[in-house]
Motif scaffolding. Structure first.
Motif, mmCIF file in Angstrom:
data_model
loop_
_atom_site.group_PDB
_atom_site.id
_atom_site.type_symbol
_atom_site.label_atom_id
_atom_site.label_comp_id
_atom_site.label_asym_id
_atom_site.label_seq_id
_atom_site.Cartn_x
_atom_site.Cartn_y
_atom_site.Cartn_z
ATOM 1 N N THR A 134 25.955 -34.118 8.193
ATOM 2 C CA THR A 134 27.700 -34.041 8.212
ATOM 3 C C THR A 134 27.710 -35.275 6.473
ATOM 4 O OG1 THR A 134 27.327 -37.045 8.393
ATOM 5 C CG2 THR A 134 27.907 -36.138 10.161
ATOM 6 N N PRO A 135 28.676 -34.386 5.292
ATOM 7 C CA PRO A 135 28.708 -34.648 4.649
ATOM 8 C C PRO A 135 28.587 -35.668 3.713
ATOM 9 C CG PRO A 135 30.401 -33.207 5.808
ATOM 10 C CD PRO A 135 30.101 -33.385 6.503
ATOM 11 N N LYS A 136 28.346 -36.266 3.328
ATOM 12 C CA LYS A 136 28.050 -37.431 2.567
ATOM 13 C C LYS A 136 27.541 -37.956 1.243
ATOM 14 C CE LYS A 136 26.029 -41.755 4.394
ATOM 15 N NZ LYS A 136 26.865 -42.207 4.987
ATOM 16 N N ALA A 137 28.057 -39.126 0.112
ATOM 17 C CA ALA A 137 27.159 -38.250 -1.299
ATOM 18 C C ALA A 137 26.291 -39.467 -1.257
ATOM 19 C CB ALA A 137 28.741 -39.762 -1.748
ATOM 20 N N VAL A 145 18.352 -32.397 -4.553
ATOM 21 C CA VAL A 145 19.594 -31.380 -5.458
ATOM 22 C C VAL A 145 18.710 -30.765 -5.972
ATOM 23 C CG1 VAL A 145 21.603 -31.084 -5.117
ATOM 24 C CG2 VAL A 145 20.795 -32.545 -3.660
ATOM 25 N N ILE A 146 18.592 -29.326 -6.044
ATOM 26 C CA ILE A 146 18.667 -28.520 -7.302
ATOM 27 C C ILE A 146 20.743 -27.642 -7.613
ATOM 28 C CG2 ILE A 146 16.974 -26.821 -7.876
ATOM 29 C CD1 ILE A 146 15.264 -27.276 -6.322
ATOM 30 N N SER A 147 20.666 -28.244 -8.456
ATOM 31 C CA SER A 147 21.873 -27.560 -8.340
ATOM 32 C C SER A 147 22.363 -26.150 -8.410
ATOM 33 C CB SER A 147 22.868 -28.603 -9.437
ATOM 34 O OG SER A 147 22.341 -27.888 -10.981
ATOM 35 N N ALA A 148 23.194 -25.620 -9.406
ATOM 36 C CA ALA A 148 23.892 -23.810 -9.596
ATOM 37 C C ALA A 148 23.061 -23.748 -10.759
ATOM 38 C CB ALA A 148 25.015 -23.462 -9.486
ATOM 39 N N ASP A 149 23.242 -24.693 -11.888
ATOM 40 C CA ASP A 149 23.261 -24.573 -13.543
ATOM 41 C C ASP A 149 21.540 -24.641 -13.261
ATOM 42 O OD1 ASP A 149 25.901 -24.084 -14.045
ATOM 43 O OD2 ASP A 149 25.653 -26.870 -14.115
ATOM 44 N N GLU A 150 20.837 -25.359 -12.783
ATOM 45 C CA GLU A 150 19.472 -25.521 -12.563
ATOM 46 C C GLU A 150 18.571 -24.233 -11.792
ATOM 47 O OE1 GLU A 150 17.683 -30.657 -11.976
ATOM 48 O OE2 GLU A 150 19.193 -29.234 -10.306
ATOM 49 N N GLU A 198 27.462 -36.358 -5.836
ATOM 50 C CA GLU A 198 27.215 -35.050 -5.030
ATOM 51 C C GLU A 198 27.114 -34.854 -3.748
ATOM 52 O OE1 GLU A 198 26.592 -30.345 -4.591
ATOM 53 O OE2 GLU A 198 27.176 -32.055 -6.539
ATOM 54 N N ILE A 199 27.896 -34.301 -3.015
ATOM 55 C CA ILE A 199 28.423 -34.481 -1.390
ATOM 56 C C ILE A 199 26.909 -33.547 -1.085
ATOM 57 C CG2 ILE A 199 29.244 -34.068 0.446
ATOM 58 C CD1 ILE A 199 29.932 -36.257 -1.309
ATOM 59 N N VAL A 200 26.156 -34.125 0.459
ATOM 60 C CA VAL A 200 24.883 -33.116 0.786
ATOM 61 C C VAL A 200 24.885 -33.427 2.152
ATOM 62 C CG1 VAL A 200 23.787 -34.148 -1.341
ATOM 63 C CG2 VAL A 200 23.872 -35.383 0.520
ATOM 64 N N VAL A 201 24.696 -32.342 2.685
ATOM 65 C CA VAL A 201 24.711 -32.669 4.804
ATOM 66 C C VAL A 201 23.339 -32.354 4.847
ATOM 67 C CG1 VAL A 201 27.146 -31.089 3.931
ATOM 68 C CG2 VAL A 201 24.678 -29.368 3.963
#
Length: 716
Positions: free
Chosen positions: A118-121, A131-136, A110-113
């Protein structure tokens, strides 16, 4: 004989025809997409009882033949996504055989900021980030950020304060020390030193990123104990329309909402609305003198948001946003009204492959007032307005990067807690720089420094962060130091308020900023195990942290003067030490069975760092056991049982002993775009003996049922 020969010829013809039909029924075609509907090229398709596999093309399409088969079960895998199985039909359209994959966050692609701005894996970020995803988010069926974090994070607890405003404790820090952001933007207004969490609904949330520990080197004031960033989703489909509604029997609560998205080559528009209403819930009768809370007041909440993206060119995007929030809290003898108006414009220019420039302006106004018998009293008027200008420039050279930025903010506050409802304002400036250094493939170092200045208190604060990550297969090791600070607010400097006739509370213009020093060490392992039914992916993270929190802003007794009554006055006190351990485990099999668990141990030395209403608990945990599978082309099942455990607080405040709450969730996707949710909360009917500020506000088992319609899927 002639008759027999004729019959044989007829049978042979029929058999040949059937064989021909069977052969024709063996052409299969379908498509593999991600959760947003974007094609996944190179996904691996394995057919049941076959040893070979096929790959999807650049459009995410797969094709294969199975003579004599009208349907086939396939398994689909793609790096960074949870493997899925599905039944596809022969001679059907590609859309009908579409397989949707969900991100596998145990693989950390997942890319996080939030951690670095700044965008970073996620697997490459040297700062521990959850990270709490849209599915979660969908599985919790959460209405706002409070509902979501309560279920997902141990070491975090929401309680009540006066007038039933919400009080937060996260890893020993109160709400004023945790910075909440929406797409990286700050929020105006507070209720009992916390932002209004009802504002932070999740109707259009793509994910939530959480960084525990000080982050002031990038975000400045209020990021003393951590950052929570809600990031909006941006669909790539031509259009999406989701309509949803939920009923919960506790307080006859209704929630309804919608999310509309249009996307073209130049434009992307997302409009979301959410409305909820709930009646007052009686916890205990007024004769229960031990309980501090007898009712949970009802009310209504409305959230409207618009996010508009214009792609000027392939390298330049303009992002405009606007929002309106309204909430009415129905107290016994009065109603409190809350309103917020927000807007902003951001430009993101990808100058070339190595350089990026971002400029933005945002405005946020949060108001609250009190009504008695539908008449505004004006003795509880409050208005906080913020204007923020932000600039950030990033340049990358090979594997290394440099980020520089600056912010300007004007903060205006008018409140009933000031003398004669007067107003004060404050201007702040800051500049920061961050260097991302990758000297080796297994080593990453990030160094940041920031300087903030606040005009009204004439305070200057320099904070820094140094974070590093070592990759020593199969482990990743993260270690970091980060500094935090929180400047005194206008309320803490100028308050002069008679608190319900109990005592006077006075501000102090001579307050110093709060400071924190955070040390963190984490060990992490992520891998795949096996291939069969129980094969899958897993992640294990063990982290320890230590915070030294100095110059904490609190209150002490004030003896009074010739012109001021005795009461309490804001002051700085000695440091508080907080140390803890986080353990997180996730495992999901190829068959769809998943298990996850998180545990937090927290120890505070010295006076508690949070409010009198919510005290730290030394032990807390969350867990989930679930199963998810595409049963057939038109039916998908998710079933899970989750729980939350909280030990008794370390303080002597009245509360129940340790307790746990369990939740059963069943979600079904039937036909095209129809999702049905059924939830039983507090499964075993726990009820506190005494309702105190930090007791579980429940009267026992509750249930809810909801439906969500993805209208665009109806036409696929």
């Amino acid at each position: 004989m002639q008759m027999s020969a004729g019959l044989n010829r007829t049978l042979l013809a029929v058999m040949a025809l059937l064989a021909h039909i069977a052969a024709l029924a063996g052409n299969f075609a379908g498509k593999v997409v991600d959760e947003a509907g974007s094609a996944l090229a190179g996904a691996v398709i394995r057919i049941a009882d076959k040893t070979d596999a096929v790959l999807t093309d650049d459009a995410g399409v797969f094709r294969f033949e199975l003579a004599g088969k009208s349907s086939a079960r396939i398994s689909v895998s793609y790096i960074g996504f949870v493997a899925e199985s599905a039944v596809v039909k022969a001679d059907r359209s590609i859309k009908e055989n579409t397989v949707r994959l969900n991100p596998d966050h145990t693989f950390l692609n997942e890319i996080v900021v939030t951690a670095t701005r700044t965008p970073k894996a996620l697997k490459d970020v040297p700062v521990v980030t959850r990270v709490i995803s849209a599915d979660e988010i969908a599985r919790t069926d959460a209405t706002n950020i409070q509902d979501l974090l309560t279920e997902e994070l141990p070491g975090l607890e929401f309680g009540y304060a006066m007038s039933q405003e919400t009080s937060l404790n996260m890893s020993g820090f109160g709400g004023s020390a945790i910075l909440f952001l929406v797409d990286g933007e700050r929020l105006a207004g507070e209720t009992m030193d916390n932002v209004d969490y009802n504002r932070l609904n999740l109707g259009n949330a793509g994910k939530v990123e959480i960084v525990k520990g000080a982050s002031s080197a990038l975000y400045g004031a209020n990021a003393v104990g951590g950052v929570v960033n809600i990031i909006s989703r941006e669909s790539t489909d031509p259009w999406n329309l989701n309509l949803n509604s939920r009923y919960r029997n506790a307080g006859n609560e209704w929630r309804a909402g919608g999310d509309l998205n249009f996307n073209s080559r130049k434009w992307n528009s997302n409009t979301s609305v959410q409305y909820s209403t709930v009646k007052t819930i009686r916890l205990t009768d007024a004769f229960d003198t031990e309980s501090k809370i007898h009712d949970i007041f009802g009310g209504t909440t409305l959230n409207l948001k618009e996010r508009l993206v214009f792609r000027v060119s392939d390298n330049l995007r303009l992002i405009a946003r606007g929002g309106y929030f309204a909430r009415v809290s129905d107290h016994a003898n009065y109603d409190d009204h809350y309103h917020d108006y927000s807007g902003g414009l951001r430009g993101v220019w990808q100058i070339d492959g190595n350089r990026n420039l971002e400029l933005s302006y945002s405005y946020d106004r949060y108001d609250k007032s009190r009504f008695v018998n539908d008449v505004r009293t004006h003795d509880h008027d409050y208005s906080n307005r913020q204007h923020i200008v932000h600039a950030m420039y990033t340049v990358n050279r090979g594997r290394n990067g440099l980020t520089v930025g600056a912010d300007y903010m004007n903060d205006y506050l008018s409140t009933y807690q000031f003398t004669d409802n007067e107003s004060h304002s404050q201007t702040s400036f800051d500049a920061f720089v961050q260097f991302d250094y990758n000297p080796l493939s297994w080593l990453n170092v990030i160094a940041s420094v920031r300087d903030d200045y606040f005009s009204e208190s004439d305070n200057n604060a320099v904070t820094s962060r140094l974070a590093t990550m070592f990759r020593l297969k199969p482990f990743s090791i993260r270690a970091s130091y980060s500094g935090g600070f929180r400047a005194p607010t206008l309320k803490e400097m100028y308050m002069c308020f008679d608190m319900a006739g109990i005592q006077m509370i006075y501000g102090n213009p001579d307050l110093k900023p709060e400071r924190s020093h955070n040390f963190n060490l984490a060990l992490e392992r992520n891998d795949r195990t096996g291939r069969g039914f129980m094969g899958g992916s897993y992640s294990l993270t063990l982290s320890g942290y230590y915070n030294y929190y100095d110059s904490r802003i609190t209150t002490r007794d004030f003896p009074g003067t010739a012109t001021q009554e005795e009461g309490a006055i804001y002051c700085n006190e000695d440091g508080v030490k907080v140390l803890g351990v986080d353990v997180n485990l996730r495992y999901r099999t190829n068959s769809g069975l998943g298990v996850s668990g998180s545990y937090n141990y927290l120890h505070t030395a010295g006076r508690s760092v949070d409010s009198q209403f919510t005290q730290p608990r030394p032990h807390s945990a969350t867990w989930r056991l679930d199963y998810e599978r595409q049963i057939c082309s038109v039916y998908r099942l998710y079933a899970g049982i989750s729980g939350r455990y909280l030990s008794k607080p370390v303080s002597d405040y009245k509360t129940d002993s340790a307790y746990s709450l369990w939740k059963l969730t069943i979600q079904q996707r039937v036909w095209k775009g129809i999702n049905i949710n059924f939830i039983v909360d507090n499964l075993f009917g726990y009820k506190p003996k005494v309702y105190y500020w930090n007791s579980a506000p429940t009267t026992g088992r509750t249930w809810s049922v909801g439906v969500s319609l993805d209208i665009n899927d109806f036409f696929k």
